[in-house]
Enzyme design. Structure first.
Site, PDB file in Angstrom:
ATOM      1  N   ASN A   1       0.796  -1.237   0.000  1.00 25.02           N
ATOM      2  CA  ASN A   1       0.000   0.000   0.000  1.00 25.02           C
ATOM      3  C   ASN A   1       0.821   1.277   0.000  1.00 25.02           C
ATOM      4  O   ASN A   1       0.347   2.325  -0.415  1.00 25.02           O
ATOM      5  CB  ASN A   1      -1.003  -0.024   1.157  1.00 25.02           C
ATOM      6  CG  ASN A   1      -0.336  -0.051   2.518  1.00 25.02           C
ATOM      7  OD1 ASN A   1       0.809  -0.442   2.640  1.00 25.02           O
ATOM      8  ND2 ASN A   1      -1.057   0.376   3.533  1.00 25.02           N
TER       9      ASN A   1
ATOM     10  N   GLU B   1       5.175  -3.643  12.280  1.00 23.23           N
ATOM     11  CA  GLU B   1       4.172  -2.605  12.039  1.00 23.23           C
ATOM     12  C   GLU B   1       2.983  -3.310  11.419  1.00 23.23           C
ATOM     13  O   GLU B   1       3.011  -3.677  10.244  1.00 23.23           O
ATOM     14  CB  GLU B   1       4.736  -1.535  11.090  1.00 23.23           C
ATOM     15  CG  GLU B   1       5.890  -0.750  11.662  1.00 23.23           C
ATOM     16  CD  GLU B   1       5.436   0.231  12.725  1.00 23.23           C
ATOM     17  OE1 GLU B   1       6.296   0.855  13.354  1.00 23.23           O
ATOM     18  OE2 GLU B   1       4.217   0.397  12.913  1.00 23.23           O
TER      19      GLU B   1
ATOM     20  N   CYS C   1      -2.964   1.605   6.966  1.00 18.96           N
ATOM     21  CA  CYS C   1      -3.070   0.946   8.277  1.00 18.96           C
ATOM     22  C   CYS C   1      -3.606   1.906   9.331  1.00 18.96           C
ATOM     23  O   CYS C   1      -4.026   1.484  10.396  1.00 18.96           O
ATOM     24  CB  CYS C   1      -1.699   0.467   8.707  1.00 18.96           C
ATOM     25  SG  CYS C   1      -0.523   1.815   8.775  1.00 18.96           S
TER      26      CYS C   1
ATOM     27  N   GLU D   1       8.946   3.418  14.243  1.00 18.86           N
ATOM     28  CA  GLU D   1       9.683   3.818  13.038  1.00 18.86           C
ATOM     29  C   GLU D   1       9.647   5.332  12.914  1.00 18.86           C
ATOM     30  O   GLU D   1       8.648   5.960  13.283  1.00 18.86           O
ATOM     31  CB  GLU D   1       9.072   3.159  11.799  1.00 18.86           C
ATOM     32  CG  GLU D   1       9.245   1.637  11.829  1.00 18.86           C
ATOM     33  CD  GLU D   1       8.859   0.966  10.515  1.00 18.86           C
ATOM     34  OE1 GLU D   1       7.838   1.353   9.916  1.00 18.86           O
ATOM     35  OE2 GLU D   1       9.597   0.058  10.084  1.00 18.86           O
TER      36      GLU D   1
HETATM   37  N1  LIG Z   1       1.460  -0.715  10.742  1.00 17.93           N
HETATM   38  C1  LIG Z   1       1.860  -0.266   9.578  1.00 17.93           C
HETATM   39  O1  LIG Z   1       2.731   0.620   9.461  1.00 17.93           O
HETATM   40  C2  LIG Z   1       1.253  -0.858   8.335  1.00 17.93           C
HETATM   41  C3  LIG Z   1       1.560  -0.256   7.123  1.00 17.93           C
HETATM   42  C4  LIG Z   1       0.990  -0.798   5.953  1.00 17.93           C
HETATM   43  C5  LIG Z   1       0.154  -1.908   6.008  1.00 17.93           C
HETATM   44  N2  LIG Z   1      -0.115  -2.465   7.203  1.00 17.93           N
HETATM   45  C6  LIG Z   1      -1.027  -3.604   7.286  1.00 17.93           C
HETATM   46  O2  LIG Z   1      -0.769  -4.529   6.208  1.00 17.93           O
HETATM   47  C7  LIG Z   1      -1.981  -5.109   5.772  1.00 17.93           C
HETATM   48  C8  LIG Z   1      -2.168  -4.860   4.287  1.00 17.93           C
HETATM   49  O3  LIG Z   1      -0.966  -5.068   3.597  1.00 17.93           O
HETATM   50  P1  LIG Z   1      -0.713  -6.467   2.909  1.00 17.93           P
HETATM   51  O4  LIG Z   1      -1.979  -6.998   2.316  1.00 17.93           O
HETATM   52  O5  LIG Z   1       0.486  -6.357   2.036  1.00 17.93           O
HETATM   53  O6  LIG Z   1      -0.322  -7.370   4.182  1.00 17.93           O
HETATM   54  P2  LIG Z   1       0.220  -8.851   4.188  1.00 17.93           P
HETATM   55  O7  LIG Z   1       0.522  -9.149   5.593  1.00 17.93           O
HETATM   56  O8  LIG Z   1      -0.675  -9.771   3.442  1.00 17.93           O
HETATM   57  O9  LIG Z   1       1.600  -8.793   3.355  1.00 17.93           O
HETATM   58  C9  LIG Z   1       2.654  -7.959   3.790  1.00 17.93           C
HETATM   59  C10 LIG Z   1       3.953  -8.471   3.165  1.00 17.93           C
HETATM   60  O10 LIG Z   1       4.225  -9.768   3.696  1.00 17.93           O
HETATM   61  C11 LIG Z   1       4.401 -10.696   2.637  1.00 17.93           C
HETATM   62  N3  LIG Z   1       3.976 -12.015   3.091  1.00 17.93           N
HETATM   63  C12 LIG Z   1       2.716 -12.518   3.154  1.00 17.93           C
HETATM   64  N4  LIG Z   1       2.741 -13.772   3.652  1.00 17.93           N
HETATM   65  C13 LIG Z   1       4.053 -14.074   3.907  1.00 17.93           C
HETATM   66  C14 LIG Z   1       4.756 -15.215   4.413  1.00 17.93           C
HETATM   67  N5  LIG Z   1       4.104 -16.331   4.762  1.00 17.93           N
HETATM   68  N6  LIG Z   1       6.106 -15.159   4.546  1.00 17.93           N
HETATM   69  C15 LIG Z   1       6.783 -14.047   4.178  1.00 17.93           C
HETATM   70  N7  LIG Z   1       6.185 -12.927   3.689  1.00 17.93           N
HETATM   71  C16 LIG Z   1       4.837 -12.957   3.554  1.00 17.93           C
HETATM   72  C17 LIG Z   1       3.563 -10.135   1.512  1.00 17.93           C
HETATM   73  O11 LIG Z   1       3.966 -10.666   0.270  1.00 17.93           O
HETATM   74  C18 LIG Z   1       3.865  -8.651   1.649  1.00 17.93           C
HETATM   75  O12 LIG Z   1       5.100  -8.370   1.052  1.00 17.93           O
HETATM   76  C19 LIG Z   1      -3.077  -4.447   6.587  1.00 17.93           C
HETATM   77  O13 LIG Z   1      -3.393  -5.248   7.697  1.00 17.93           O
HETATM   78  C20 LIG Z   1      -2.441  -3.150   7.056  1.00 17.93           C
HETATM   79  O14 LIG Z   1      -3.025  -2.661   8.233  1.00 17.93           O
HETATM   80  C21 LIG Z   1       0.415  -1.966   8.388  1.00 17.93           C
HETATM   81  O1  LIG Z   2      -0.418   2.184   5.803  1.00 11.41           O
HETATM   82  C1  LIG Z   2       0.558   2.419   6.404  1.00 11.41           C
HETATM   83  C2  LIG Z   2       1.312   3.697   6.424  1.00 11.41           C
HETATM   84  O2  LIG Z   2       2.192   3.639   7.513  1.00 11.41           O
HETATM   85  C3  LIG Z   2       0.386   4.859   6.495  1.00 11.41           C
HETATM   86  S1  LIG Z   2       1.211   6.390   6.656  1.00 11.41           S
HETATM   87  O3  LIG Z   2       1.390   6.915   5.286  1.00 11.41           O
HETATM   88  O4  LIG Z   2       2.509   6.166   7.318  1.00 11.41           O
HETATM   89  O5  LIG Z   2       0.311   7.231   7.449  1.00 11.41           O
END
Ligand SMILES: NC(=O)c1ccc[n+]([C@@H]2O[C@H](COP(=O)([O-])OP(=O)(O)OC[C@H]3O[C@@H](n4cnc5c(N)ncnc54)[C@H](O)[C@@H]3O)[C@@H](O)[C@H]2O)c1
Ligand SMILES: O=C[C@H](O)CS(=O)(=O)O
Length: 484
Positions: free
Chosen positions: A156, A254, A288, A462
């Site tokens: 994202n 995160e 997120c 971070e």
């Molecule tokens: N806290 C934050 O800063 C933050 C930021 C962005 C997204 N997110 C969270 O991420 C989610 C959406 O992003 P997403 O769909 O990419 O998440 P996801 O957990 O499906 O994937 C994240 C990354 O992990 C990899 N991955 C998935 N399964 C794996 C495995 N078994 N082993 C190794 N790598 C693996 C994916 O290919 C991707 O690169 C939402 O829950 C969102 O809240 C959190």
């Molecule tokens: O989705 C995750 C990102 O951390 C959002 S932000 O751009 O850092 O607010």
């Protein structure tokens, strides 16, 4: 169609141990707005991951001994190159992720700001001297780079989620092996082109494209990887945390969120609507820290919903590279189905549709910005992350009721509330169980602030002056025999 000043930024090879490499098998990278294939990138696996880790360990030996000021100069140059190529990087990002170009330009500047920030922080890794309990010795604390860091990042924010890890890692003296999301690897590869140009030494930074489980399996088990920094869902975070246990890797996580966005009776309603639009519909709701639940106090509920609907009507859905578009497509069909499931469940359980509610006429993964009213705690959206352009509006009466509802989740990343009563602001800010609280704003993220969550939204922070600690180890030196 991409119109790049620097076509060389669009790489179709992975960056492994300082070399650009291909592979017999490839993975297609598609544009979520059109379905067209943008590029095919190599499908790498455990062998290439091991090679990257070995090269990282070797490159770090010299990098960590460079004076911090010298490391800082390379990071500063990387920052300058991102900003000089902001438009190209934004076009590549919008093409593979879908967000509007205006948001992509913003993300490039945001991602670059982490590199700028940690170029400065690199020069301020301070230690301590501690008054010794015995006269014959002196106690000293120094900080040293943790070692080779692995990073796994989401689709994202294909630029900023990487620089938010790589910048502090390099600033601390570490190396990094990155596996970006398969949906959006091109932004990561473009970052590697500019890192190489900035003077990041060969092998210090690798970008591996390919199967998440195979590459992730090697990164989480290789004994030469000291740390994993992961951004993604809580579900995958749990899995990776368990995989790291065998070698006791340090972790930065995160993870997922379920942000409450609260409007009290005494709020500035226009400001609250502006904040709700910014928080809920940024990146089509795929962040997120998006408002996932909107709680509005009874006295202003109807007025707020009416104003929010008027503001949502002004959003323009379309391809991210089209002028004036404010909401692009969702990343894929699975994401659309999640939004549809939350809407259907809420309506079946008594919620009412205020606006939107279905796939956009543009087809594909475009979705109408949506508002639901009359939402209650028994609906899925109260417990699960929607990750799409749907605003569910709950009603509440008292502050106590609100705090209990807002905290009734295993997540604890971001939260927001609007009030102009200073006593209420302090009471609510202290009572919310979240790592981050936005007061009278829906946008809280910047490089100077500690970004991270509590409960099952993650570990560590971070950005900010705290962000470097996640890539440093404390070493205690005891100088004795000073009386001989
Ligand atoms: N806290 C934050 O800063 C933050 C930021 C962005 C997204 N997110 C969270 O991420 C989610 C959406 O992003 P997403 O769909 O990419 O998440 P996801 O957990 O499906 O994937 C994240 C990354 O992990 C990899 N991955 C998935 N399964 C794996 C495995 N078994 N082993 C190794 N790598 C693996 C994916 O290919 C991707 O690169 C939402 O829950 C969102 O809240 C959190
Ligand atoms: O989705 C995750 C990102 O951390 C959002 S932000 O751009 O850092 O607010």
């Amino acid at each position: 169609m991409l119109h790049l000043k620097r076509p060389d930024l669009l790489r179709k090879q992975a960056f492994v141990a300082g070399r650009w490499v291909g592979a017999p098998e490839t993975i297609a990278v598609t544009n979520p707005a059109t379905g067209e294939t943008l590029a095919e990138v190599p499908k790498l696996g455990a062998a290439e991951t091991r090679e990257a880790v070995a090269a990282a360990k070797a490159a770090m030996k010299e990098w960590k001994t460079r004076p911090a000021k010298a490391r800082a100069a390379v990071l500063r140059r990387w920052y300058e190159l991102l900003m000089a190529n902001q438009e190209d990087l934004a076009q590549i990002l919008t093409a593979e992720q879908g967000k509007p170009l205006s948001e992509s330009r913003g993300e490039i500047a945001y991602g670059a700001s982490y590199i700028e920030w940690f170029a400065e922080e690199a020069k301020r890794v301070y230690g301590d001297t501690i008054p010794a309990p015995q006269a014959d010795r002196r106690l000293v604390v120094i900080k040293q780079p943790i070692g080779v860091a692995a990073a796994i990042t989401p689709w994202n924010f294909p630029n900023a989620m990487i620089t938010r890890k790589a910048a502090p890692a390099f600033a601390a003296g570490c190396a990094m092996v990155l596996r970006p999301a398969s949906q959006t690897p091109l932004s990561a590869l473009a970052l590697a082109v500019l890192a190489e140009e900035a003077g990041i030494p060969a092998g210090l930074f690798s970008v591996l494209t390919g199967g998440s489980a195979e590459i992730g399996g090697e990164l989480t088990s290789n004994p030469d990887v000291a740390k994993l920094s992961f951004t993604g869902s809580t579900e995958v975070g749990r899995l990776l945390m368990a995989q790291c246990a065998g070698t006791i890797k340090k972790l930065s996580l995160e993870l997922g969120g379920n942000a409450p966005f609260v409007v009290f009776d005494d709020a500035d309603l226009d400001a609250a609507v502006e904040g709700a639009i910014a928080s809920k519909y940024r990146n089509a709701g795929q962040t997120c820290v998006c408002a996932n639940r909107l709680y509005v106090q009874a006295g202003v509920y109807d007025a707020f919903v009416e104003k929010l609907a008027a503001a949502v009507a002004k959003l323009k859905v379309g391809r991210g590279d089209e002028e004036g578009v404010t909401q692009g497509p969702l990343i894929d069909e699975k994401a659309v189905r999640q939004v549809e499931a939350h809407i259907a469940d809420a309506l079946e359980n008594g919620a009412t549709l205020v606006t939107g509610g279905q796939r956009h006429e543009l087809g594909g993964s475009f979705f109408e910005p949506t508002i639901l009213a009359g939402v209650t705690a028994k609906m899925k959206v109260a417990r699960e992350e929607t990750f799409g352009p749907m605003a569910p509006v709950f009603k509440f009466d008292t502050e106590e009721e609100l705090i209990a509802a807002a905290n009734d989740t295993e997540f604890g990343l971001a939260s927001y509330f609007y009030s102009r009563d200073i006593g209420r602001i302090w009471r609510v800010a202290e009572a919310l169980e979240y790592g981050m609280v936005g007061v009278n704003t829906g946008l809280i993220s910047n490089e100077a602030a500690p970004f991270g969550g509590v409960k099952q939204s993650g570990l560590g922070r971070e950005g900010s002056k705290y962000g470097l600690d996640d890539y440093l180890e404390i070493k205690y030196l005891c100088f004795a025999g000073l009386d001989r």
